[in-house]
Design a protein around this motif. Structure first.
Motif: not given
Length: 150
Positions: A59-63, A90-93, A129-135
């Motif tokens: 659904k979103d970045e957090l998911d 947009g910043i995750y630790v 991994g994030l790149s392949n998920l569109g982030i």
């Protein structure tokens, strides 16, 4: 269990071999870190493609970050991330208090300076991994006490 030991040994040898080759050719250590991160990026892309082929869209970045912390990290490192924090901008630790790739070298503080070498591949893994998920992302690692990392 055997595949985990093989992964740890392979990772340690790749890092050591990369830096050994740089020392012999008077290469820059920054290039080694970049190469390790690039290798991790490609592996991360492939793993995410394989892991998400049968899952529903996020659904979103957090998911997506929850998936990385639970499923992805568990598959690669045999445990979940210990802590996920966000500022909702947009910043995750991500924090792992006993990171497997650092436990082998965490005997004392003298190895703290070598920790970034062993985290470059993992930073690339996450970024791929994030790149392949569109982030699009910038992934950095920080170690204040071994074997914990953020």
């Amino acid at each position: 269990m055997a595949d985990e030991a093989l992964f740890l040994l392979l990772h340690n040898e790749i890092v050591a071999g990369m830096y050994r080759a740089a020392e012999q050719s008077d290469g820059e250590n920054g290039r080694c870190t970049t190469k390790l991160e690039s290798m991790g990026f490609r592996v991360g892309q492939g793993l995410i493609e394989r892991f998400t082929k049968d899952t529903a869209r996020f659904k979103d970045e957090l998911d997506i970050m929850k998936f990385i912390c639970k499923d992805f990290w568990t598959t690669v490192f045999k445990k979940q991330i210990d802590n996920l924090r966000t500022n909702h901008q947009g910043i995750y630790v991500l924090q792992d208090n006993k990171f497997r790739l650092l436990t082998q070298i965490s005997a004392g503080k003298q190895y703290l300076e070598h920790a970034p070498k062993y985290l470059a591949f993992t930073c690339g893994l996450i970024r791929g991994g994030l790149s392949n998920l569109g982030i699009k992302s910038i992934v950095t690692a920080e170690v204040s006490s071994m074997p914990a990392c953020k």
